[in-house]
Design a protein around this motif. Sequence first.
Motif, PDB file in Angstrom:
ATOM      1  N   ASP A   1       0.830  -1.211   0.000  1.00  0.00           N
ATOM      2  CA  ASP A   1       0.000   0.000   0.000  1.00  0.00           C
ATOM      3  C   ASP A   1       0.862   1.257   0.000  1.00  0.00           C
TER       4      ASP A   1
ATOM      5  N   SER B   1       0.924   4.024  -2.900  1.00  0.00           N
ATOM      6  CA  SER B   1       0.680   5.421  -2.573  1.00  0.00           C
ATOM      7  C   SER B   1       1.797   6.317  -3.128  1.00  0.00           C
TER       8      SER B   1
ATOM      9  N   GLN C   1       1.418   9.235  -5.939  1.00  0.00           N
ATOM     10  CA  GLN C   1       1.866  10.600  -5.669  1.00  0.00           C
ATOM     11  C   GLN C   1       2.817  11.086  -6.769  1.00  0.00           C
TER      12      GLN C   1
END
Length: 185
Positions: A22, A26, A30
């Motif tokens: 995760d 992420s 980003q």
Amino acid sequence: MYESSVETANLKAQYATQFADDLDNSLREQERIAAEITALEGRLSELRRGHALLFGVARPLDSKKSTESTAMQIDVGRAEADAPTSAAHRGSWPESYHAPEPLKINTAPSRKSPTLGDTMVDLLNQCGDPQSVTEITEALMRSRPERKAKKTVIRTTLENLVAKGRVERIKQDRAVFYSPAKASS
């Protein structure tokens, strides 16, 4: 008891793996969004330079317009409203760019020739008898061939003249005729 501690260790390992995945997802998201923002900032900078260029071209064109007619002010934008908010973006403005002044656009109709409504009232006054839309259209094309108007435009203009009291509408069965309004005494 040994079995439950093994299950707990396996469960912790699964959560740790999922948590690490995760975090990686992420970070990738980003980075992707940061790249999109950079591309959009570049595009915004291009658009601002294009705006400044167009503004520079529009100013000389605007100064050639006639000043004797009524003019309408159109706000083409303000630099303050478009200004980048972060310090990193402030350098993207061209040195020559300044807040554009409102352009003056000539909105006064040219009165070299009478309006369509005035022309139709004159035609009706010359005829004397009530006329149909077809007859008025034909008379208009004969008297002013440069005026290209469809029957629907003629009919709408006539109805506007009726509403203003400059023309009277006469209905006979399904036919509609128009005549000049009688002068009130």
